[in-house]
Design an enzyme around this catalytic site. Structure first.
Site, PDB file in Angstrom:
ATOM      1  N   HIS A  26      19.771 -54.667  18.260  1.00 63.21           N
ATOM      2  CA  HIS A  26      19.315 -53.378  18.816  1.00 63.21           C
ATOM      3  C   HIS A  26      20.527 -52.604  19.310  1.00 63.21           C
ATOM      4  O   HIS A  26      20.982 -52.797  20.438  1.00 63.21           O
ATOM      5  CB  HIS A  26      18.310 -53.623  19.946  1.00 63.21           C
ATOM      6  CG  HIS A  26      17.662 -52.372  20.475  1.00 63.21           C
ATOM      7  ND1 HIS A  26      16.364 -52.334  20.934  1.00 63.21           N
ATOM      8  CD2 HIS A  26      18.124 -51.102  20.620  1.00 63.21           C
ATOM      9  CE1 HIS A  26      16.057 -51.113  21.339  1.00 63.21           C
ATOM     10  NE2 HIS A  26      17.118 -50.340  21.163  1.00 63.21           N
ATOM     11  N   ASP A  60      21.901 -51.804  23.031  1.00 64.77           N
ATOM     12  CA  ASP A  60      21.244 -50.492  22.917  1.00 64.77           C
ATOM     13  C   ASP A  60      22.256 -49.356  22.715  1.00 64.77           C
ATOM     14  O   ASP A  60      22.503 -48.945  21.585  1.00 64.77           O
ATOM     15  CB  ASP A  60      20.359 -50.238  24.153  1.00 64.77           C
ATOM     16  CG  ASP A  60      19.180 -49.315  23.851  1.00 64.77           C
ATOM     17  OD1 ASP A  60      19.036 -48.893  22.689  1.00 64.77           O
ATOM     18  OD2 ASP A  60      18.404 -49.030  24.780  1.00 64.77           O
ATOM     19  N   ASP A  61      22.812 -48.839  23.803  1.00 69.94           N
ATOM     20  CA  ASP A  61      23.785 -47.737  23.734  1.00 69.94           C
ATOM     21  C   ASP A  61      24.949 -48.085  24.668  1.00 69.94           C
ATOM     22  O   ASP A  61      25.065 -47.543  25.774  1.00 69.94           O
ATOM     23  CB  ASP A  61      23.120 -46.427  24.194  1.00 69.94           C
ATOM     24  CG  ASP A  61      21.920 -46.078  23.333  1.00 69.94           C
ATOM     25  OD1 ASP A  61      22.127 -45.564  22.225  1.00 69.94           O
ATOM     26  OD2 ASP A  61      20.776 -46.349  23.755  1.00 69.94           O
ATOM     27  N   HIS A 109      10.670 -48.831  18.544  1.00 74.09           N
ATOM     28  CA  HIS A 109      10.797 -48.909  20.001  1.00 74.09           C
ATOM     29  C   HIS A 109       9.378 -48.781  20.553  1.00 74.09           C
ATOM     30  O   HIS A 109       8.657 -47.827  20.221  1.00 74.09           O
ATOM     31  CB  HIS A 109      11.636 -47.760  20.557  1.00 74.09           C
ATOM     32  CG  HIS A 109      13.121 -47.893  20.352  1.00 74.09           C
ATOM     33  ND1 HIS A 109      13.696 -48.131  19.130  1.00 74.09           N
ATOM     34  CD2 HIS A 109      14.150 -47.809  21.234  1.00 74.09           C
ATOM     35  CE1 HIS A 109      15.017 -48.191  19.276  1.00 74.09           C
ATOM     36  NE2 HIS A 109      15.315 -48.000  20.541  1.00 74.09           N
ATOM     37  N   HIS A 118      22.271 -48.599  18.759  1.00 71.56           N
ATOM     38  CA  HIS A 118      22.302 -47.264  18.147  1.00 71.56           C
ATOM     39  C   HIS A 118      23.767 -46.908  17.945  1.00 71.56           C
ATOM     40  O   HIS A 118      24.515 -46.836  18.933  1.00 71.56           O
ATOM     41  CB  HIS A 118      21.636 -46.234  19.067  1.00 71.56           C
ATOM     42  CG  HIS A 118      20.203 -46.570  19.383  1.00 71.56           C
ATOM     43  ND1 HIS A 118      19.143 -46.000  18.708  1.00 71.56           N
ATOM     44  CD2 HIS A 118      19.667 -47.423  20.293  1.00 71.56           C
ATOM     45  CE1 HIS A 118      18.007 -46.487  19.193  1.00 71.56           C
ATOM     46  NE2 HIS A 118      18.297 -47.360  20.155  1.00 71.56           N
ATOM     47  N   GLU A 172       8.966 -49.582  26.081  1.00 71.22           N
ATOM     48  CA  GLU A 172      10.163 -49.410  26.926  1.00 71.22           C
ATOM     49  C   GLU A 172       9.708 -48.642  28.173  1.00 71.22           C
ATOM     50  O   GLU A 172       9.737 -49.157  29.283  1.00 71.22           O
ATOM     51  CB  GLU A 172      11.259 -48.647  26.164  1.00 71.22           C
ATOM     52  CG  GLU A 172      12.547 -48.430  26.965  1.00 71.22           C
ATOM     53  CD  GLU A 172      13.587 -47.584  26.207  1.00 71.22           C
ATOM     54  OE1 GLU A 172      13.224 -46.883  25.236  1.00 71.22           O
ATOM     55  OE2 GLU A 172      14.769 -47.608  26.628  1.00 71.22           O
TER      56      GLU A 172
HETATM   57  N1  HPA Z   1      15.077 -45.647  23.582  1.00 70.86           N
HETATM   58  C1  HPA Z   1      14.655 -44.653  22.810  1.00 70.86           C
HETATM   59  N2  HPA Z   1      15.471 -43.937  22.060  1.00 70.86           N
HETATM   60  C2  HPA Z   1      16.758 -44.225  22.057  1.00 70.86           C
HETATM   61  C3  HPA Z   1      17.254 -45.238  22.833  1.00 70.86           C
HETATM   62  C4  HPA Z   1      16.359 -46.008  23.619  1.00 70.86           C
HETATM   63  O1  HPA Z   1      16.717 -46.948  24.357  1.00 70.86           O
HETATM   64  N3  HPA Z   1      18.589 -45.261  22.596  1.00 70.86           N
HETATM   65  C5  HPA Z   1      18.874 -44.302  21.703  1.00 70.86           C
HETATM   66  N4  HPA Z   1      17.765 -43.663  21.366  1.00 70.86           N
HETATM   67 ZN    ZN Z   2      17.183 -48.325  21.580  1.00 68.46          ZN
END
Ligand code: HPA
Ligand code: ZN
Length: 338
Positions: free
Chosen positions: A17, A278-279, A197, A19, A200
């Site tokens: 996971h 994630d990011d 996703h 991006h 969350e």
């Molecule tokens: N959630 C939803 N969209 C996203 C995320 C995330 O954690 N990171 C980058 N786009």
């Molecule tokens: Zn994500």
């Protein structure tokens, strides 16, 4: 250095996971803004870092879409992805399954091909240089209309050999999986594996929709599915992996504090969580930092870390043969380390 810290750092692992646009470090953001003459509302690295305080997912997304506006050429996408892969090599990440957001670029006039050329060149080079294997997962931005997703799928079908799956990201609340049922059906019929996703920020019902309507093979995040006992049992029984992102959860206020992160609850419920970043440039850490932060906060033991490491390969979209080879290497590592 503690035994468990060294174990985490040296353990072979997979990231499921991530991006790629979320790996844009502030230094590269400012350098690319200069190279491409893009105006940003930041005058210094300090200004950029100050913008990284988020109270929810949408707060983050606003900054994330602004950041990616500096990416214009294939070289930009190459530099971005290769920098990430170099870091993963240093962290003993052996396999990555990477999201990208083509609509975040095509909406700004950057072509689908420009994005694909830069990314695929970087992933091919990392395979040669480091032996890191990879798969690309193209995400639909859920805040955009279905039409735009269909158009994006059409572009993806022209380079199908480079894209393994489709995903769903961006603003979750108010954009349920059902909005994309038809485009996911077409994507699956075109041979793409589906992920999304879900759970969350959105309710457990969004996870059920993603399973039933989008027929996903892996749940991205999924934290909130624990609120529904029947759904938890269903996902546990299915053996499906969840891609959990601890530092993201903390920074987006999905959890109040890492010490009450639901990861151990997930393991105890028989679910198959994996650890991911994630990011990372926005949330303060790559793979090993995510493992280490959660290990410290929950006092995870060696068996739990090993389970998470194995899950990362088990939950991947590698072939059975590739999975077996990765797990054999993993088991060899743990035996040697002990
Ligand atoms: N959630 C939803 N969209 C996203 C995320 C995330 O954690 N990171 C980058 N786009
Ligand atoms: Zn994500």
């Amino acid at each position: 250095m503690s035994f468990i810290k060294r174990f985490i750092e040296e353990m072979p692992k997979a990231e499921l996971h991530l991006h790629i646009e979320g790996t844009l470090e502030p230094e590269m953001m400012l350098a690319l803004a200069k190279r491409n003459k893009v105006k940003l509302p930041y005058a210094s690295l300090e200004d950029v870092r100050k913008a990284y305080e988020f109270s929810c997912l949408q707060d983050f997304l606003d900054v994330y879409y602004l950041g990616m506006s500096v990416l214009l050429t294939s070289d930009d996408f190459f530099d971005l992805a290769y920098a990430y892969l170099e870091k993963m090599n240093a962290q003993n990440v052996r396999h990555v399954e990477v999201f990208f957001d083509p609509q975040g670029h095509t909406e700004r006039g950057v072509s689908f091909d420009t994005v694909m050329t830069g990314l695929t060149n970087a992933f091919d080079k990392a395979k040669r240089d480091f032996g890191i294997s990879s798969k690309l997962i193209m995400c639909f931005l859920r805040h955009l209309p279905e039409d735009s997703a269909f158009e994006t799928l059409e572009s993806a079908c022209k380079c199908k050999s480079y894209i393994h799956g489709v995903g769903l990201d961006s603003s979750e609340n108010g954009h349920p999986p059902s909005k994309f049922e038809r485009v996911f059906k077409q994507a699956r019929e075109s041979g793409f594996v589906a992920v999304a996703h879900a759970g969350e920020e959105g309710p457990p019902a969004y996870v059920s929709e993603a399973l039933d309507l989008l027929q996903i093979k892996r749940i991205d995040h999924g934290n909130r599915l624990l609120e529904d006992g029947a759904l938890t049992r269903r996902v546990a029984d299915s053996g499906m992996a969840m891609t959990v992102c601890p530092l993201s959860n903390k920074r987006l206020q999905v959890v109040e504090d890492l010490s009450n992160h639901p990861l151990r609850k997930m393991l105890k419920a028989g679910l198959r969580p994996t650890i991911n970043s994630d990011d990372p440039s926005y949330f303060g850490g790559y793979m090993n930092e995510n493992y280490l932060a959660l290990q410290t906060a929950l006092d995870l033991n060696l068996d739990e870390i090993i389970q998470l490491g194995r899950n990362s390969f088990l939950g991947s979209f590698m072939t059975d043969k590739e999975k077996q080879k990765s797990l054999d290497d993993f088991d060899l590592f743990t035996q040697k380390f002990r």
